[in-house]
Design a protein around this motif. Structure first.
Motif, PDB file in Angstrom:
ATOM      1  N   ASP A 157       0.870  -1.172   0.000  1.00  0.00           N
ATOM      2  CA  ASP A 157       0.000   0.000   0.000  1.00  0.00           C
ATOM      3  C   ASP A 157       0.906   1.220   0.000  1.00  0.00           C
ATOM      4  O   ASP A 157       1.852   1.298   0.802  1.00  0.00           O
ATOM      5  CB  ASP A 157      -0.902   0.019   1.238  1.00  0.00           C
ATOM      6  CG  ASP A 157      -1.941  -1.091   1.217  1.00  0.00           C
ATOM      7  OD1 ASP A 157      -2.264  -1.581   0.114  1.00  0.00           O
ATOM      8  OD2 ASP A 157      -2.434  -1.468   2.303  1.00  0.00           O
ATOM      9  N   VAL A 158       0.642   2.156  -0.905  1.00  0.00           N
ATOM     10  CA  VAL A 158       1.506   3.324  -1.036  1.00  0.00           C
ATOM     11  C   VAL A 158       0.701   4.600  -0.841  1.00  0.00           C
ATOM     12  O   VAL A 158      -0.534   4.608  -0.918  1.00  0.00           O
ATOM     13  CB  VAL A 158       2.214   3.346  -2.410  1.00  0.00           C
ATOM     14  CG1 VAL A 158       3.110   2.139  -2.580  1.00  0.00           C
ATOM     15  CG2 VAL A 158       1.197   3.433  -3.547  1.00  0.00           C
ATOM     16  N   GLY A 159       1.417   5.666  -0.595  1.00  0.00           N
ATOM     17  CA  GLY A 159       0.796   6.975  -0.446  1.00  0.00           C
ATOM     18  C   GLY A 159       1.743   8.048  -0.945  1.00  0.00           C
ATOM     19  O   GLY A 159       2.878   7.781  -1.340  1.00  0.00           O
ATOM     20  N   GLY A 160       1.260   9.275  -0.880  1.00  0.00           N
ATOM     21  CA  GLY A 160       2.066  10.408  -1.329  1.00  0.00           C
ATOM     22  C   GLY A 160       1.172  11.542  -1.771  1.00  0.00           C
ATOM     23  O   GLY A 160      -0.043  11.377  -1.942  1.00  0.00           O
ATOM     24  N   GLY A 170      -5.542   8.577  -5.675  1.00  0.00           N
ATOM     25  CA  GLY A 170      -5.683   8.476  -7.125  1.00  0.00           C
ATOM     26  C   GLY A 170      -5.727   9.815  -7.828  1.00  0.00           C
ATOM     27  O   GLY A 170      -5.493   9.886  -9.043  1.00  0.00           O
ATOM     28  N   ASP A 171      -6.020  10.886  -7.086  1.00  0.00           N
ATOM     29  CA  ASP A 171      -6.101  12.225  -7.680  1.00  0.00           C
ATOM     30  C   ASP A 171      -4.823  13.031  -7.503  1.00  0.00           C
ATOM     31  O   ASP A 171      -4.716  14.147  -8.006  1.00  0.00           O
ATOM     32  CB  ASP A 171      -7.268  13.002  -7.053  1.00  0.00           C
ATOM     33  CG  ASP A 171      -8.609  12.343  -7.323  1.00  0.00           C
ATOM     34  OD1 ASP A 171      -8.807  11.827  -8.441  1.00  0.00           O
ATOM     35  OD2 ASP A 171      -9.462  12.328  -6.409  1.00  0.00           O
ATOM     36  N   THR A 172      -3.853  12.483  -6.796  1.00  0.00           N
ATOM     37  CA  THR A 172      -2.589  13.193  -6.600  1.00  0.00           C
ATOM     38  C   THR A 172      -1.669  12.966  -7.795  1.00  0.00           C
ATOM     39  O   THR A 172      -1.873  12.042  -8.600  1.00  0.00           O
ATOM     40  CB  THR A 172      -1.875  12.695  -5.328  1.00  0.00           C
ATOM     41  OG1 THR A 172      -1.484  11.322  -5.523  1.00  0.00           O
ATOM     42  CG2 THR A 172      -2.776  12.804  -4.108  1.00  0.00           C
ATOM     43  N   ALA A 173      -0.642  13.785  -7.901  1.00  0.00           N
ATOM     44  CA  ALA A 173       0.350  13.586  -8.962  1.00  0.00           C
ATOM     45  C   ALA A 173       1.023  12.227  -8.807  1.00  0.00           C
ATOM     46  O   ALA A 173       1.307  11.540  -9.794  1.00  0.00           O
ATOM     47  CB  ALA A 173       1.385  14.707  -8.921  1.00  0.00           C
ATOM     48  N   GLU A 174       1.264  11.824  -7.542  1.00  0.00           N
ATOM     49  CA  GLU A 174       1.881  10.519  -7.303  1.00  0.00           C
ATOM     50  C   GLU A 174       0.962   9.391  -7.762  1.00  0.00           C
ATOM     51  O   GLU A 174       1.411   8.421  -8.382  1.00  0.00           O
ATOM     52  CB  GLU A 174       2.208  10.361  -5.814  1.00  0.00           C
ATOM     53  CG  GLU A 174       3.437  11.105  -5.349  1.00  0.00           C
ATOM     54  CD  GLU A 174       3.197  12.604  -5.117  1.00  0.00           C
ATOM     55  OE1 GLU A 174       4.152  13.291  -4.728  1.00  0.00           O
ATOM     56  OE2 GLU A 174       2.056  13.074  -5.326  1.00  0.00           O
ATOM     57  N   GLY A 175      -0.315   9.502  -7.438  1.00  0.00           N
ATOM     58  CA  GLY A 175      -1.258   8.463  -7.830  1.00  0.00           C
ATOM     59  C   GLY A 175      -1.408   8.345  -9.333  1.00  0.00           C
ATOM     60  O   GLY A 175      -1.466   7.234  -9.875  1.00  0.00           O
ATOM     61  N   ARG A 176      -1.458   9.473 -10.009  1.00  0.00           N
ATOM     62  CA  ARG A 176      -1.561   9.436 -11.480  1.00  0.00           C
ATOM     63  C   ARG A 176      -0.284   8.873 -12.095  1.00  0.00           C
ATOM     64  O   ARG A 176      -0.333   8.140 -13.089  1.00  0.00           O
ATOM     65  CB  ARG A 176      -1.850  10.847 -12.015  1.00  0.00           C
ATOM     66  CG  ARG A 176      -3.240  11.369 -11.640  1.00  0.00           C
ATOM     67  CD  ARG A 176      -3.570  12.628 -12.414  1.00  0.00           C
ATOM     68  NE  ARG A 176      -2.690  13.739 -12.054  1.00  0.00           N
ATOM     69  CZ  ARG A 176      -2.926  14.602 -11.079  1.00  0.00           C
ATOM     70  NH1 ARG A 176      -4.030  14.489 -10.336  1.00  0.00           N
ATOM     71  NH2 ARG A 176      -2.084  15.593 -10.832  1.00  0.00           N
ATOM     72  N   GLN A 202     -13.585  -2.511  -3.023  1.00  0.00           N
ATOM     73  CA  GLN A 202     -13.787  -1.140  -3.477  1.00  0.00           C
ATOM     74  C   GLN A 202     -12.491  -0.613  -4.103  1.00  0.00           C
ATOM     75  O   GLN A 202     -11.411  -1.190  -3.931  1.00  0.00           O
ATOM     76  CB  GLN A 202     -14.218  -0.260  -2.309  1.00  0.00           C
ATOM     77  CG  GLN A 202     -13.179  -0.160  -1.206  1.00  0.00           C
ATOM     78  CD  GLN A 202     -13.680   0.587   0.008  1.00  0.00           C
ATOM     79  OE1 GLN A 202     -14.782   1.127  -0.004  1.00  0.00           O
ATOM     80  NE2 GLN A 202     -12.899   0.647   1.071  1.00  0.00           N
ATOM     81  N   TYR A 203     -12.639   0.468  -4.826  1.00  0.00           N
ATOM     82  CA  TYR A 203     -11.500   1.105  -5.503  1.00  0.00           C
ATOM     83  C   TYR A 203     -10.406   1.446  -4.499  1.00  0.00           C
ATOM     84  O   TYR A 203     -10.636   2.124  -3.503  1.00  0.00           O
ATOM     85  CB  TYR A 203     -12.008   2.368  -6.190  1.00  0.00           C
ATOM     86  CG  TYR A 203     -10.977   3.298  -6.754  1.00  0.00           C
ATOM     87  CD1 TYR A 203      -9.914   2.839  -7.520  1.00  0.00           C
ATOM     88  CD2 TYR A 203     -11.103   4.681  -6.550  1.00  0.00           C
ATOM     89  CE1 TYR A 203      -8.983   3.719  -8.057  1.00  0.00           C
ATOM     90  CE2 TYR A 203     -10.187   5.569  -7.092  1.00  0.00           C
ATOM     91  CZ  TYR A 203      -9.131   5.083  -7.836  1.00  0.00           C
ATOM     92  OH  TYR A 203      -8.227   5.959  -8.369  1.00  0.00           O
ATOM     93  N   GLU A 204      -9.204   0.934  -4.760  1.00  0.00           N
ATOM     94  CA  GLU A 204      -8.055   1.197  -3.900  1.00  0.00           C
ATOM     95  C   GLU A 204      -6.861   1.605  -4.762  1.00  0.00           C
ATOM     96  O   GLU A 204      -6.027   0.768  -5.140  1.00  0.00           O
ATOM     97  CB  GLU A 204      -7.701  -0.039  -3.059  1.00  0.00           C
ATOM     98  CG  GLU A 204      -8.764  -0.421  -2.040  1.00  0.00           C
ATOM     99  CD  GLU A 204      -8.320  -1.530  -1.100  1.00  0.00           C
ATOM    100  OE1 GLU A 204      -7.157  -1.977  -1.228  1.00  0.00           O
ATOM    101  OE2 GLU A 204      -9.119  -1.944  -0.250  1.00  0.00           O
ATOM    102  N   PRO A 205      -6.749   2.889  -5.100  1.00  0.00           N
ATOM    103  CA  PRO A 205      -5.631   3.310  -5.954  1.00  0.00           C
ATOM    104  C   PRO A 205      -4.268   3.154  -5.291  1.00  0.00           C
ATOM    105  O   PRO A 205      -3.247   3.215  -5.969  1.00  0.00           O
ATOM    106  CB  PRO A 205      -5.943   4.789  -6.227  1.00  0.00           C
ATOM    107  CG  PRO A 205      -6.783   5.225  -5.060  1.00  0.00           C
ATOM    108  CD  PRO A 205      -7.606   4.027  -4.696  1.00  0.00           C
TER     109      PRO A 205
END
Length: 242
Positions: A157-160, A170-176, A202-205
């Motif tokens: 699981d990642v974040g940023g 999913g809406d962050t620059a990192e997620g994209r 459920q959706y898990e980007p």
């Protein structure tokens, strides 16, 4: 020519004889046209059977609500530390380091928030989720022990970008960036939006699954969203009865 000469049949034959016509010269034949080049060879079809999707030690193992690990308490044999008290299988650990390095080169910071979870750890996590959301709610958010991708040692699981383990990632620059580039280091977004009735989650980007660059690139290039669809497996929206 006198009249007597005209009466001589030999003279008459000479007078009307026609010189033989010379045969026309034969034009040289054109060289034969070269054979057309062969059509370009098609790339070989992707071999979906080159690795097991059942063996828990395979990087292609498919785990979902209908496909538990065998045995349920499986633990990978090649776990390595990746920092922060977390572990992954060695191949996935190298890949996540490469993923983070590529993101950093693009000016982005992708942090690992969660990695391998043991059967016992997953028991506690699922129990806490069930106490908070009820069993049905927990099953949308967390896997039963023995049914979790994290137990394979191949999931992170990642974040940023100011969002960790939330849909906003999913809406962050990192997620994209992850969606567009993670395949190069062998990761796929395992639970994409719109696939809840296939994956059961459920959706898990933020949830990435290591499958290796070859398979991850094939999924990316063909636009197939899930492992279930790629391998022709039935959807797994819920656990089997019993």
């Amino acid at each position: 020519m006198t009249a007597s000469e005209l009466l001589d049949p030999r003279s008459f034959a000479d007078a009307v004889a026609v010189s033989p016509t010379e045969a026309p010269a034969v034009a040289p034949s054109a060289p034969p046209a070269p054979d057309p080049p062969p059509p370009p060879a098609l790339p070989p079809a992707f071999d979906r059977g080159q690795r097991s999707i059942d063996d828990p030690a395979s990087t292609w193992v498919v785990v979902n609500k209908l496909r538990p690990l065998q045995p349920l308490d499986h633990a990978p044999a090649d776990l390595v530390d990746i920092g922060g008290g977390m572990q992954l299988r060695a191949e996935a650990a190298r890949a996540v380091a490469a993923l983070r390095a590529e993101a950093a080169a693009a000016g982005l910071d992708v942090e690992v928030q969660s990695a391998y979870r043991s059967f016992e750890y997953q028991q506690g996590l699922f129990g806490n989720s069930a106490a908070r959301f009820g069993v049905a709610g927990a099953e949308l958010r967390s896997a039963r022990p023995g049914f979790s991708e994290h137990q394979t040692g191949l999931a992170v699981d990642v974040g940023g970008g100011g969002c960790d383990i939330e849909r906003c990632f999913g809406d962050t620059a990192e997620g994209r960036w992850v969606v567009a580039n993670a395949h190069r280091t062998g990761f796929v977004v395992r639970y994409p939006a719109g696939s809840e009735q296939v994956t059961g989650y459920q959706y898990e980007p933020w949830h990435l699954r290591y499958v290796g660059p070859e398979l991850a690139t094939e999924l990316h290039d063909t636009g197939v969203a899930t492992l279930e669809e790629f391998f022709g497996l039935p959807p797994a929206p819920q656990y089997a009865a019993g």
